[in-house]
Design a protein around this motif. Sequence first.
Motif, PDB file in Angstrom:
ATOM      1  N   ALA A   1      33.052 110.861 -25.600  1.00 14.00           N
ATOM      2  CA  ALA A   1      32.629 109.683 -24.960  1.00 14.00           C
ATOM      3  C   ALA A   1      31.133 109.659 -25.367  1.00 14.00           C
ATOM      4  O   ALA A   1      30.573 108.357 -25.522  1.00 14.00           O
ATOM      5  CB  ALA A   1      32.892 110.090 -23.259  1.00 14.00           C
ATOM      6  N   GLY A   2      30.459 110.602 -25.166  1.00 12.05           N
ATOM      7  CA  GLY A   2      29.087 110.643 -25.490  1.00 12.05           C
ATOM      8  C   GLY A   2      28.916 110.084 -27.054  1.00 12.05           C
ATOM      9  O   GLY A   2      27.999 109.529 -27.379  1.00 12.05           O
ATOM     10  N   LEU A   3      29.797 110.650 -28.087  1.00  7.89           N
ATOM     11  CA  LEU A   3      29.634 109.959 -29.309  1.00  7.89           C
ATOM     12  C   LEU A   3      29.830 108.682 -29.370  1.00  7.89           C
ATOM     13  O   LEU A   3      28.762 107.966 -30.092  1.00  7.89           O
ATOM     14  CB  LEU A   3      30.525 110.923 -30.214  1.00  7.89           C
ATOM     15  CG  LEU A   3      30.540 110.393 -31.770  1.00  7.89           C
ATOM     16  CD1 LEU A   3      29.331 110.916 -32.493  1.00  7.89           C
ATOM     17  CD2 LEU A   3      31.809 111.208 -32.467  1.00  7.89           C
ATOM     18  N   LEU A   4      30.651 108.162 -28.637  1.00  7.43           N
ATOM     19  CA  LEU A   4      30.981 106.525 -28.602  1.00  7.43           C
ATOM     20  C   LEU A   4      29.846 105.992 -28.184  1.00  7.43           C
ATOM     21  O   LEU A   4      29.418 104.967 -28.608  1.00  7.43           O
ATOM     22  CB  LEU A   4      32.374 106.439 -27.599  1.00  7.43           C
ATOM     23  CG  LEU A   4      33.478 106.458 -28.443  1.00  7.43           C
ATOM     24  CD1 LEU A   4      34.618 106.401 -27.527  1.00  7.43           C
ATOM     25  CD2 LEU A   4      33.808 105.729 -29.499  1.00  7.43           C
ATOM     26  N   LEU A   5      29.102 106.629 -26.993  1.00  7.73           N
ATOM     27  CA  LEU A   5      28.108 106.010 -26.425  1.00  7.73           C
ATOM     28  C   LEU A   5      27.019 105.874 -27.352  1.00  7.73           C
ATOM     29  O   LEU A   5      26.016 104.706 -27.568  1.00  7.73           O
ATOM     30  CB  LEU A   5      27.974 106.890 -25.152  1.00  7.73           C
ATOM     31  CG  LEU A   5      26.880 106.099 -24.071  1.00  7.73           C
ATOM     32  CD1 LEU A   5      26.956 106.769 -22.695  1.00  7.73           C
ATOM     33  CD2 LEU A   5      25.642 106.645 -24.615  1.00  7.73           C
ATOM     34  N   ARG A   6      26.693 107.077 -27.891  1.00 10.90           N
ATOM     35  CA  ARG A   6      25.524 107.020 -28.891  1.00 10.90           C
ATOM     36  C   ARG A   6      25.510 106.282 -30.079  1.00 10.90           C
ATOM     37  O   ARG A   6      24.844 105.604 -30.473  1.00 10.90           O
ATOM     38  CB  ARG A   6      25.037 108.460 -29.192  1.00 10.90           C
ATOM     39  CG  ARG A   6      24.420 109.226 -28.172  1.00 10.90           C
ATOM     40  CD  ARG A   6      24.062 110.608 -28.689  1.00 10.90           C
ATOM     41  NE  ARG A   6      25.296 111.568 -28.778  1.00 10.90           N
ATOM     42  CZ  ARG A   6      25.372 111.942 -30.089  1.00 10.90           C
ATOM     43  NH1 ARG A   6      24.615 112.047 -31.030  1.00 10.90           N
ATOM     44  NH2 ARG A   6      26.538 112.809 -30.371  1.00 10.90           N
ATOM     45  N   THR A   7      26.841 106.152 -30.600  1.00 15.85           N
ATOM     46  CA  THR A   7      27.170 105.083 -31.468  1.00 15.85           C
ATOM     47  C   THR A   7      27.036 103.773 -31.394  1.00 15.85           C
ATOM     48  O   THR A   7      26.439 102.934 -32.209  1.00 15.85           O
ATOM     49  CB  THR A   7      28.364 105.419 -32.032  1.00 15.85           C
ATOM     50  OG1 THR A   7      28.796 106.606 -32.201  1.00 15.85           O
ATOM     51  CG2 THR A   7      28.818 104.758 -33.551  1.00 15.85           C
ATOM     52  N   ALA A   8      27.277 103.546 -29.901  1.00 10.33           N
ATOM     53  CA  ALA A   8      27.037 101.933 -29.406  1.00 10.33           C
ATOM     54  C   ALA A   8      25.298 101.724 -29.492  1.00 10.33           C
ATOM     55  O   ALA A   8      24.964 100.661 -29.817  1.00 10.33           O
ATOM     56  CB  ALA A   8      27.425 101.782 -28.184  1.00 10.33           C
ATOM     57  N   GLY A   9      24.523 102.891 -29.500  1.00 12.98           N
ATOM     58  CA  GLY A   9      23.198 102.620 -29.353  1.00 12.98           C
ATOM     59  C   GLY A   9      22.516 102.717 -30.942  1.00 12.98           C
ATOM     60  O   GLY A   9      21.565 102.155 -31.064  1.00 12.98           O
ATOM     61  N   GLU A  10      23.276 103.393 -31.537  1.00 13.86           N
ATOM     62  CA  GLU A  10      22.633 103.668 -32.986  1.00 13.86           C
ATOM     63  C   GLU A  10      23.288 102.704 -34.072  1.00 13.86           C
ATOM     64  O   GLU A  10      22.644 101.953 -34.678  1.00 13.86           O
ATOM     65  CB  GLU A  10      22.857 104.961 -33.584  1.00 13.86           C
ATOM     66  CG  GLU A  10      22.264 106.145 -32.686  1.00 13.86           C
ATOM     67  CD  GLU A  10      20.587 106.229 -32.872  1.00 13.86           C
ATOM     68  OE1 GLU A  10      20.189 105.327 -33.821  1.00 13.86           O
ATOM     69  OE2 GLU A  10      19.888 106.738 -32.397  1.00 13.86           O
TER      70      GLU A  10
END
Lengths: 306, 358
Positions: A162-171
């Motif tokens: 979930a954190g990876l998805l979230l950070r990818t949304a930001g990057e």
Amino acid sequence: MSLIIDVLTGGVRGGTSILYAALGETVSQRSGVINLGTEGGMLGGALTAYIIAAETGNPWLGVLGGGIVGAALALVHALLVLWRGANQFASGLMVLFLALGLTSLFGASYVGRTITPFTTWAIPVLSDIPVLGPVLFDQDPLVYLSYLAVPAAWFVLFRTRAGLLLRTAGERSDALTVHGADVRVVRTWAVGAGGFLAGVGGAHLSIAYTNTWFENMVAGRGFIAVALVILAAWGPVKVMAGAYLFGAALALGPALQARGIPVNQFLLHVIPFVLTLVVLAALGRRSSNAAPAELQRVFENGAPAT
Amino acid sequence: MTTLLDPTPSLVEPGERPDRRAAALRATGRWAAAIGGALVIFSALLLLRGANPLEALGDMWVSTFLRGRSLAEILNVMAPITLAALAVLVPARAGLTNVGGEGQLMLGAIAAGGTALALDQQLPGPLVLVLALVAGGVAGAAWAGVAAILRLRFQVDEAVSTLLLNFIALDLLLFLIYQPWRESAAGQPTTRELADAAKMPVITGTVINVGIIVALAATVVVILVLGRTRWGFRLSVVGGNAEAARRAGMNVAGLVISALIVGGLLAGLAGAIQFTGIEYKLRAGFGLQIGYLGFLASWLARHRPLPVLLASFVLAALAIAGDSLQLDAQLPAASVNILTALILAAVLGWTTVKARRA
């Protein structure tokens, strides 16, 4: 010596509401959404927690309610920004005014009401450690909960899917789209979770720290949280240190006055803001390079790319 | 992955090309729906709070627009909001986000207050007033200049620095009124009141103060400067594409600095007018949120100067309506912020059709 302990204890106590809000803002900004409405989320959380604590006598229910109202206000921001293409700064300020109005309307009858607040609870053995004991382990339960929330936020952001998805949304939101996830859904969750934490921060302010409710009581702490996230380069642990720094600056004035040292508290209050600017200036490019890439786009044109 | 929210369908079908009149009608309809929707939600909240919404809104309407002095009050409150909105609009032309109107306004008020209170016993009133306005504008410009330097020399984004500078300005104001400038140690932490001779005069025969004329004049100047001068043209080139502007040989750094400084000057002027025309003394809560209201007014108007006047008028009217809510319906004045926010939300999210989703 007692001055140092007082200031540090006050820093942790007063910094905790900022810490929760800044932790929530970290989650939100990591996904590429900046939420100036954090100030409003804290206000909503503070009043809701106060009302529930006053009516039910159970502060824990208050924290839960405060978090839910904080999340609801943040979702208004998410709806406007992510699903209706509104400017992030304008929408955030709109949420602040919404919360100011709502808490003023529904809070008026609770001014001066007494509640069952959280009380400090010294942890046996640990609270006997010199200096660190009273500073860290003679606090209220929400402070202890924040000791767990910081590593938990770090773990979720950096060690889970979930954190990876979230950070990818930001990057790199395009990578997320290729992956088949809906960027806007991911960001909506992130903003909502961030708002929940802002609401909990507000709850700490009203039912654990000041044990009172008055109009506009958050007084800029939500804005501090937003700036703090940038200062802390979007890292939960640095956010914690920064929140305590702001808390200590707030505690220093009253602690000195209590010892008969006349000092204008606003000279001390201003220190963390100046310090934040100085640090940002010193980091220069490095600070903006640490920003999630999609967030930099927000600063450039106010709306996220989806 | 489940969908949390369905995207709201846009009001105009993609591909449809309505003619101009139909488009205007639709726009009017959307605005009416926005304001109507905001009123309905606000009424529901008042009902929930146990108040009679029809009565409260009716009283609000009457005492905001139909009472003798109320239009004058709206115009008085509108003046600083308009200037604070222009303070956002000019930098926005160059693609800059000035969230610092609040702090620039505060610095303007501090400089105007410091100047006026130091001189109002010695110099003639009108001269003191002019000096106070100049000092306010200069101080606001300088405060925005700090953000400009931070951006150009140290790459600190102006949205962040102007926001932080707001709190530094607020602390400076509080520091001054709690100690060095405090009228008396026993009373409230405020400065003394400005001498009558140095207060902003009113337009003969009315209670409207000259601030609104300053604001209207500033709006005209902004329209002319942005639309008719090379500087205005270059700002919009930088705002459109800074790289292209640089390649065309424009001094992008200079344009960024000047846009922010002009913004700060306008906000500082707003603070000076708030001091000399409305509050007359510096106190805690001075000019609170006018800077943020200006930010919202500029966004309501989509950063166009003429619509800024309308947006500032609406926000000023809502502020006056809040006072009526307090007096007539015994509800807290700040409740009216709900209505302000709902109208803004509708305008930000539902009055333009956007081609989103690439």
